[in-house]
Structures are given as structure tokens and as C-alpha cells.
Design a protein around this motif. Structure first.
Motif, PDB file in Angstrom:
ATOM      1  N   ARG A 198      -1.448  -0.273  -2.199  1.00  0.00           N
ATOM      2  CA  ARG A 198      -2.077   0.537  -3.250  1.00  0.00           C
ATOM      3  C   ARG A 198      -2.628   1.842  -2.672  1.00  0.00           C
ATOM      4  O   ARG A 198      -2.492   2.913  -3.270  1.00  0.00           O
ATOM      5  CB  ARG A 198      -3.191  -0.268  -3.918  1.00  0.00           C
ATOM      6  CG  ARG A 198      -3.817   0.422  -5.125  1.00  0.00           C
ATOM      7  CD  ARG A 198      -4.831  -0.449  -5.831  1.00  0.00           C
ATOM      8  NE  ARG A 198      -5.913  -0.827  -4.939  1.00  0.00           N
ATOM      9  CZ  ARG A 198      -6.138  -2.067  -4.507  1.00  0.00           C
ATOM     10  NH1 ARG A 198      -5.352  -3.048  -4.888  1.00  0.00           N
ATOM     11  NH2 ARG A 198      -7.147  -2.321  -3.697  1.00  0.00           N
ATOM     12  N   THR A 199      -3.210   1.759  -1.469  1.00  0.00           N
ATOM     13  CA  THR A 199      -3.806   2.938  -0.853  1.00  0.00           C
ATOM     14  C   THR A 199      -2.760   3.947  -0.402  1.00  0.00           C
ATOM     15  O   THR A 199      -2.848   5.137  -0.706  1.00  0.00           O
ATOM     16  CB  THR A 199      -4.671   2.527   0.355  1.00  0.00           C
ATOM     17  OG1 THR A 199      -5.727   1.674  -0.107  1.00  0.00           O
ATOM     18  CG2 THR A 199      -5.275   3.729   1.034  1.00  0.00           C
ATOM     19  N   THR A 232       0.341   4.350  -1.241  1.00  0.00           N
ATOM     20  CA  THR A 232       1.183   4.918  -2.301  1.00  0.00           C
ATOM     21  C   THR A 232       0.353   5.676  -3.331  1.00  0.00           C
ATOM     22  O   THR A 232       0.907   6.193  -4.307  1.00  0.00           O
ATOM     23  CB  THR A 232       1.985   3.813  -3.017  1.00  0.00           C
ATOM     24  OG1 THR A 232       1.077   2.859  -3.603  1.00  0.00           O
ATOM     25  CG2 THR A 232       2.933   3.110  -2.055  1.00  0.00           C
ATOM     26  N   ARG A 233      -0.963   5.710  -3.112  1.00  0.00           N
ATOM     27  CA  ARG A 233      -1.890   6.404  -4.014  1.00  0.00           C
ATOM     28  C   ARG A 233      -1.708   5.935  -5.454  1.00  0.00           C
ATOM     29  O   ARG A 233      -1.694   6.719  -6.410  1.00  0.00           O
ATOM     30  CB  ARG A 233      -1.705   7.922  -3.909  1.00  0.00           C
ATOM     31  CG  ARG A 233      -1.974   8.466  -2.513  1.00  0.00           C
ATOM     32  CD  ARG A 233      -1.855   9.969  -2.449  1.00  0.00           C
ATOM     33  NE  ARG A 233      -0.486  10.428  -2.691  1.00  0.00           N
ATOM     34  CZ  ARG A 233       0.470  10.452  -1.770  1.00  0.00           C
ATOM     35  NH1 ARG A 233       0.207  10.053  -0.531  1.00  0.00           N
ATOM     36  NH2 ARG A 233       1.675  10.899  -2.064  1.00  0.00           N
ATOM     37  N   SER A 234      -1.543   4.622  -5.580  1.00  0.00           N
ATOM     38  CA  SER A 234      -1.329   4.028  -6.891  1.00  0.00           C
ATOM     39  C   SER A 234      -2.627   3.404  -7.387  1.00  0.00           C
ATOM     40  O   SER A 234      -3.384   2.798  -6.620  1.00  0.00           O
ATOM     41  CB  SER A 234      -0.235   2.953  -6.806  1.00  0.00           C
ATOM     42  OG  SER A 234      -0.142   2.246  -8.020  1.00  0.00           O
ATOM     43  N   HIS A 265       8.195   7.120  -1.668  1.00  0.00           N
ATOM     44  CA  HIS A 265       7.457   6.689  -0.475  1.00  0.00           C
ATOM     45  C   HIS A 265       8.270   5.911   0.555  1.00  0.00           C
ATOM     46  O   HIS A 265       7.780   5.684   1.662  1.00  0.00           O
ATOM     47  CB  HIS A 265       6.259   5.814  -0.899  1.00  0.00           C
ATOM     48  CG  HIS A 265       5.203   6.558  -1.642  1.00  0.00           C
ATOM     49  ND1 HIS A 265       4.269   7.356  -1.017  1.00  0.00           N
ATOM     50  CD2 HIS A 265       4.929   6.624  -2.976  1.00  0.00           C
ATOM     51  CE1 HIS A 265       3.455   7.880  -1.922  1.00  0.00           C
ATOM     52  NE2 HIS A 265       3.838   7.459  -3.121  1.00  0.00           N
TER      53      HIS A 265
END
Length: 280
Positions: free
Chosen positions: A45-46, A48-50, A85
Motif C-alpha cells: 500500500r505504501t 504503490t501510494r494506494s 509500478h
């Protein structure tokens, strides 16, 4: 759990390893305990800035303290996110993940792949030292100390008596609605040049606590407390024997997970889902 990714998603295979010493097992738990799944999902999550957590499915849900050298998981990611990514994702995960868990490979999975249900077999090794002085301090988190000398040949013969398809209720922690029938493909015991006793077992799948319970029975045979025929007698009784101890988790490592050829993945997944509801 979907057999195929949802439209607009791509299934990604992860090959990974971890030292289980400081983890409360693989699976996320209520209460915020540290788990392997939680760490990897947070890292994904971090990097991939999701704002969304994409859930992992794993080949073998290891218990607290159990290690993995050849673990496999999959995650379904949006196609656009994966395309953006994928080239740098592995290196970014290496920079974000804690040092006791590593992802070694990320690849787009072939059609029909499911880390859990498409697996043909899992191979575990449990390591024991019977040296009078104890365990090498550098191996203390991966090798159990047994303070009786072990007869490896007798242990190996007892292990061979459990090979085949059987009901392992006597060696399993029963789960409601789950079958305890499993097929052990190989089971053997050897002593390495360094003197460590390695108990290796390969099966289509394992029940909860099955490997550690079988190891407990073999240790009783190896140190002379029980005869070579005892583990099979326990198996045939199909009820838990109070003399069978579930050994400590830190000696156990998931070494390898095998999958069929790509064209057979979907068939294997369907077969595994039909046979049992709980696979470890």
C-alpha cells in the motif's frame, strides 16, 4: 476468494521468505499483532501510494514462530497500478519491508494460478539438535534442542510408516467442517554433516498442527520412549493421544511449494477446492 481476478485486475505471484520468530504467524489478526501478511500488505500500500489494501492469498498459512524459505502468495492488483509500478516494485518493497521478511520475485501469474488451491504440494523441514551442549547460538531461532540422543534410523522408519493417504485426525487440531484426510508423499529423517537432525515431510497439504505433532511423535521414538510402530498405531486410532506433543514452532521451516504446468493450473485449483475446505 476468487478463482480468477476481477475484470481490470491482474494476478501477481510473490515468492518470499521470512524469519517467523517475531511474527504472530502469517495471517492478519484482530488486535494488531504483527503478522507477515500485514507487513507485506502495508508495504504494498505504501510503495504503490494506494489508499486501498490489496489482500494476499498464501500457499501455506504458517503459525506464530514458524519460518518460510520458499513461501508463495498472490495478490490481485489493478492493471493500471501494476503497469505503473511493476518495474521498480521489487526494489521498493525491499526498502520498505522489515529485515525479517523478503519478497524475492514478483511476476504476472499465468491463467488459473491460485497460490493456495493450485499448489501440488508443500515441503517442510523441522530441525533438531541433540548435542549435549545444546544448540549453536547462531541457529537457536531455527533449531529445537532435544536433550536425549536421537536414533535417526528408527525415526526414519517410523516416518515412512505414515506415508500415503490417511485420516490424520490423531495428529491434527480439528477444525469445524474441515477434512483431516491428507496424502503424505515423502517423509524422512536424516542427520546433516553438522549433526543437526532434519525431519522432512512433503504432502499435498497439511492440517493445523499436523507437522509439529508428527515431529513430536518421532522424537519420542528417536529417544527410545516409544517403539518404532507407535506413530502408525496412533494414526490408525484416529483420536488425539495425550503422549503426542506439538513441538515448539521455531524448528519448522516451509521450504518449498510446487505447482503444476500452466495448462494444468485451473484443473488443479478446481480439484483442491472440491476435496477440502481448509488447506495449509
Amino acid at each position: 476468494m476468487s478463482e480468477v481476478p476481477a475484470p481490470g485486475f491482474v494476478r501477481v505471484r510473490l515468492d518470499l521468505s521470512y524469519d517467523g520468530s517475531e511474527f504472530h504467524g502469517w495471517a492478519k489478526q484482530a488486535g494488531g499483532q504483527r503478522t507477515v501478511q500485514g507487513e507485506i500488505e502495508d508495504a504494498l500500500r505504501t510503495v504503490t501510494r494506494s489508499g486501498e489494501t490489496y489482500e494476499l492469498t498464501v500457499a501455506g498459512r504458517t503459525d506464530a514462530g514458524v519460518h518460510a524459505r520458499g513461501q508463495v502468495a498472490h495478490v490481485d492488483l489493478p492493471e493500471q497500478l501494476w503497469a505503473e509500478h511493476q518495474e521498480k516494485l521489487l526494489k521498493r518493497l525491499a526498502g520498505r519491508l522489515p529485515r525479517d521478511v523478503r519478497v524475492w520475485a514478483l511476476s504476472e501469474a499465468p491463467e488459473g494460478f491460485n497460490a493456495r488451491f493450485a499448489a501440488l504440494w508443500r515441503r517442510y523441514v523441522y530441525r533438531v539438535s541433540d548435542r549435549p551442549g545444546g544448540v549453536d547460538p547462531l541457529l537457536r531461532n531455527h533449531v529445537l534442542w532435544h536433550d536425549w540422543e536421537l536414533d535417526v534410523d528408527v525415526m526414519d522408519a517410523a516416518a515412512k510408516s505414515l506415508v500415503g493417504e490417511h485420516d490424520f485426525a490423531a495428529y491434527a487440531k480439528k477444525r469445524e467442517g474441515a477434512s483431516t484426510v491428507r496424502e503424505i508423499l515423502d517423509f524422512g529423517v536424516r542427520r546433516t554433516e553438522a549433526g543437526v537432525v532434519e525431519i522432512e515431510v512433503r504432502a499435498d497439504a497439511f492440517c493445523h498442527n499436523q507437522v509439529r505433532s508428527m515431529v513430536g511423535a518421532l522424537l519420542f521414538v528417536g529417544d527410545g520412549h516409544r517403539g518404532v510402530e507407535w506413530p502408525r498405531r496412533v494414526l490408525d486410532a484416529r483420536v488425539r493421544d495425550s503422549a503426542v506433543h506439538v513441538v515448539r514452532p521455531h524448528g519448522l521451516t516451509l521450504e518449498e511449494v510446487a505447482y503444476p504446468a500452466p495448462e494444468l493450473l485451473a484443473e488443479r485449483q478446481t480439484q483442491a477446492r472440491r476435496v477440502r475446505g481448509q488447506v495449509h
